[in-house]
Enzyme design. Structure first.
Site, mmCIF file in Angstrom:
data_model
loop_
_atom_site.group_PDB
_atom_site.id
_atom_site.type_symbol
_atom_site.label_atom_id
_atom_site.label_comp_id
_atom_site.label_asym_id
_atom_site.label_seq_id
_atom_site.Cartn_x
_atom_site.Cartn_y
_atom_site.Cartn_z
ATOM 1 N N GLY A 8 -29.061 125.339 -5.745
ATOM 2 C CA GLY A 8 -29.630 124.676 -6.925
ATOM 3 C C GLY A 8 -29.005 123.317 -7.168
ATOM 4 N N ARG A 11 -30.803 119.239 -9.106
ATOM 5 C CA ARG A 11 -30.736 118.706 -10.482
ATOM 6 C C ARG A 11 -29.460 119.215 -11.153
ATOM 7 N NH1 ARG A 11 -34.358 121.300 -13.629
ATOM 8 N NH2 ARG A 11 -35.034 122.861 -12.129
ATOM 9 N N TYR A 151 -30.321 137.042 -19.755
ATOM 10 C CA TYR A 151 -29.533 135.947 -19.176
ATOM 11 C C TYR A 151 -28.041 136.277 -19.311
ATOM 12 C CZ TYR A 151 -27.630 131.204 -18.584
ATOM 13 O OH TYR A 151 -26.912 130.103 -18.170
HETATM 14 P P1 NAP Z 1 -31.136 122.975 -14.251
HETATM 15 O O1 NAP Z 1 -30.885 121.527 -14.542
HETATM 16 O O2 NAP Z 1 -32.366 123.629 -14.772
HETATM 17 O O3 NAP Z 1 -31.062 123.143 -12.662
HETATM 18 C C1 NAP Z 1 -31.303 124.391 -12.082
HETATM 19 C C2 NAP Z 1 -31.171 124.263 -10.573
HETATM 20 O O4 NAP Z 1 -31.319 125.585 -10.014
HETATM 21 C C3 NAP Z 1 -32.244 123.377 -9.958
HETATM 22 O O5 NAP Z 1 -31.665 122.611 -8.925
HETATM 23 C C4 NAP Z 1 -33.245 124.380 -9.390
HETATM 24 O O6 NAP Z 1 -33.885 123.921 -8.210
HETATM 25 C C5 NAP Z 1 -32.312 125.521 -8.997
HETATM 26 N N1 NAP Z 1 -32.993 126.802 -8.880
HETATM 27 C C6 NAP Z 1 -33.575 127.550 -9.850
HETATM 28 N N2 NAP Z 1 -34.082 128.672 -9.315
HETATM 29 C C7 NAP Z 1 -33.819 128.623 -7.986
HETATM 30 C C8 NAP Z 1 -34.075 129.494 -6.898
HETATM 31 N N3 NAP Z 1 -34.728 130.648 -7.062
HETATM 32 N N4 NAP Z 1 -33.659 129.115 -5.675
HETATM 33 C C9 NAP Z 1 -33.007 127.944 -5.471
HETATM 34 N N5 NAP Z 1 -32.716 127.088 -6.469
HETATM 35 C C10 NAP Z 1 -33.129 127.427 -7.705
HETATM 36 O O7 NAP Z 1 -29.957 123.881 -14.799
HETATM 37 P P2 NAP Z 1 -28.368 123.656 -14.878
HETATM 38 O O8 NAP Z 1 -28.017 123.528 -16.296
HETATM 39 O O9 NAP Z 1 -27.917 122.629 -13.925
HETATM 40 O O10 NAP Z 1 -27.903 125.091 -14.423
HETATM 41 C C11 NAP Z 1 -27.118 125.338 -13.282
HETATM 42 C C12 NAP Z 1 -26.371 126.647 -13.489
HETATM 43 O O11 NAP Z 1 -25.501 126.523 -14.609
HETATM 44 C C13 NAP Z 1 -27.283 127.847 -13.800
HETATM 45 O O12 NAP Z 1 -26.816 128.978 -13.133
HETATM 46 C C14 NAP Z 1 -27.129 128.000 -15.297
HETATM 47 O O13 NAP Z 1 -27.367 129.320 -15.727
HETATM 48 C C15 NAP Z 1 -25.676 127.607 -15.482
HETATM 49 N N6 NAP Z 1 -25.322 127.217 -16.853
HETATM 50 C C16 NAP Z 1 -25.894 126.128 -17.429
HETATM 51 C C17 NAP Z 1 -25.543 125.812 -18.746
HETATM 52 C C18 NAP Z 1 -26.136 124.633 -19.465
HETATM 53 O O14 NAP Z 1 -25.987 124.546 -20.710
HETATM 54 N N7 NAP Z 1 -26.803 123.710 -18.784
HETATM 55 C C19 NAP Z 1 -24.622 126.601 -19.432
HETATM 56 C C20 NAP Z 1 -24.071 127.693 -18.809
HETATM 57 C C21 NAP Z 1 -24.415 127.991 -17.503
HETATM 58 P P3 NAP Z 1 -35.401 123.319 -8.149
HETATM 59 O O15 NAP Z 1 -35.535 122.324 -9.262
HETATM 60 O O16 NAP Z 1 -35.450 122.711 -6.794
HETATM 61 O O17 NAP Z 1 -36.349 124.472 -8.273
#
Ligand code: NAP
Length: 243
Positions: A8, A11, A151
C-alpha cells in the site's frame, strides 16, 4: 542492496515510508492495488532522489497475489530485508449496519493480508537468519474506536500477531514490531470534515493531526540498528491522544 517491500505504498503512510526507506539505501518494492499512476509517481520520486524502486501491483487480500509478489522479489533481488505491512482500508459503520461482505473485506485486507504477507516474507528471511518486519496497526487497535469495531478488531489482531511473531522469530535474527498511528492526515480520513478535524485536535495533546512523515520517521528508526534491542513492541505515534 537491501530490499524492502512496502504494501500500500501508492499513497499516504506507505508512500512516505517508501520514500524514506529509499533514502536509507533500500531498493523499495512499491506495492499498490488500484493507484497505478500514483505508485509510478512514488517510483519516479525515488529515482529523482537517486534511489531505486519498482512498483508492483498485488491485492493484499489475495494470498496467491501476495506469494507471487514475494516470490518475484526473492527471485529477482535474492531476498527481502524489510517488510512494512501497511496496506489497509477503513470502515465507519455501526456494527449492526455492517454486511457480511464488508466484514470479510476488512478482515481479509487488514488482518489476513498482513498475516499472509508476513508469513511469506518470514519464510524468505529465515533462510538468511535476518530480517525486519514492521506492521501498521492503529490506536484503535489499542483502545477500540466507536463505529470502527471491525477495523479496531483487525488492528488489535495485528498487535497480538506482532507480539506472538516476535517471540517466534527472535532467535532467528528477525525483529517484529508494529506502529499504532493516531489520526494521520491521509485519504483514509477523507470522511472527516474540517470541523471534525478541529474537534479531534482538541483531544490531541500536541495540538495537531499527524502526517505520513511522522509514521515514516518511526519506521526508519525501527528498521535501524538503533532499534536492534526492540522487538514485539507497539510504537504509538499519536501526538499523545492515547497513552
Ligand atoms: P490511504 O491513504 O487510504 O492509503 C491506503 C493504501 O493502501 C493505498 O496505497 C492503497 O493502494 C493500499 N491498499 C488498500 N487496499 C489494498 C489491497 N487490498 N492491496 C494492496 N494495497 C491496498 O491510507 P493510510 O492512512 O496511508 O493508511 C495506511 C495504513 O495506516 C492502513 O493500514 C491504515 O489502517 C493505517 N492507519 C492509518 C491512520 C490514519 O489516520 N491515516 C491511523 C491509524 C492507522 P491503492 O490506492 O493502490 O489501491
Amino acid at each position: 542492496m537491501k530490499t524492502a517491500i512496502v504494501s500500500g505504498a501508492s499513497r499516504g503512510i506507505g508512500k512516505a515510508c517508501a520514500i524514506e526507506l529509499a533514502k536509507e539505501g533500500y531498493l523499495v518494492i512499491v506495492n499498490y492495488l488500484n493507484s497505478s499512476e500514483k505508485a509510478q509517481q512514488v517510483v519516479n520520486t525515488i529515482s529523482d532522489l537517486g534511489g531505486m524502486a519498482i512498483s508492483y501491483k498485488a491485492d493484499m487480500s489475495n494470498s496467491k497475489e501476495i506469494k507471487q509478489m514475494t516470490d518475484f522479489v526473492k527471485k529477482t533481488y535474492g531476498g527481502i530485508d524489510l517488510v512494512v505491512a501497511n496496506a489497509g482500508i477503513g470502515l465507519n459503520s455501526l456494527l449492526i449496519d455492517t454486511s457480511d461482505a464488508q466484514i470479510k473485506k476488512l478482515i481479509d485486507t487488514n488482518l489476513v493480508g498482513t498475516i499472509t504477507l508476513c508469513r511469506e516474507c518470514a519464510d524468505i528471511m529465515l533462510s538468511r537468519h535476518s530480517g525486519n518486519i514492521i506492521m501498521i496497526s492503529s490506536m484503535w487497535g489499542q483502545v477500540g474506536g466507536s463505529c470502527e469495531s471491525i477495523y479496531s478488531a483487525t488492528k488489535g489482531g495485528i498487535i497480538a500477531f506482532t507480539k506472538a511473531l516476535a517471540k517466534e522469530l527472535g532467535t532467528n535474527g528477525i525483529r517484529v514490531n508494529c506502529i499504532a498511528p493516531g489520526l494521520i492526515d491521509t485519504d483514509i480520513n477523507n470522511n472527516l470534515t474540517p470541523e471534525d478535524k478541529l474537534a479531534l485536535i482538541e483531544d490531541i495533546p500536541v495540538g495537531r493531526i499527524g502526517n505520513a512523515q511522522d509514521i515514516a520517521n518511526a519506521v526508519v528508526w525501527l528498521q535501524s540498528d538503533k532499534a536492534s534491542f526492540v522487538t514485539g513492541q507497539v510504537i504509538a505515534v499519536n501526538g499523545g491522544m492515547i497513552i
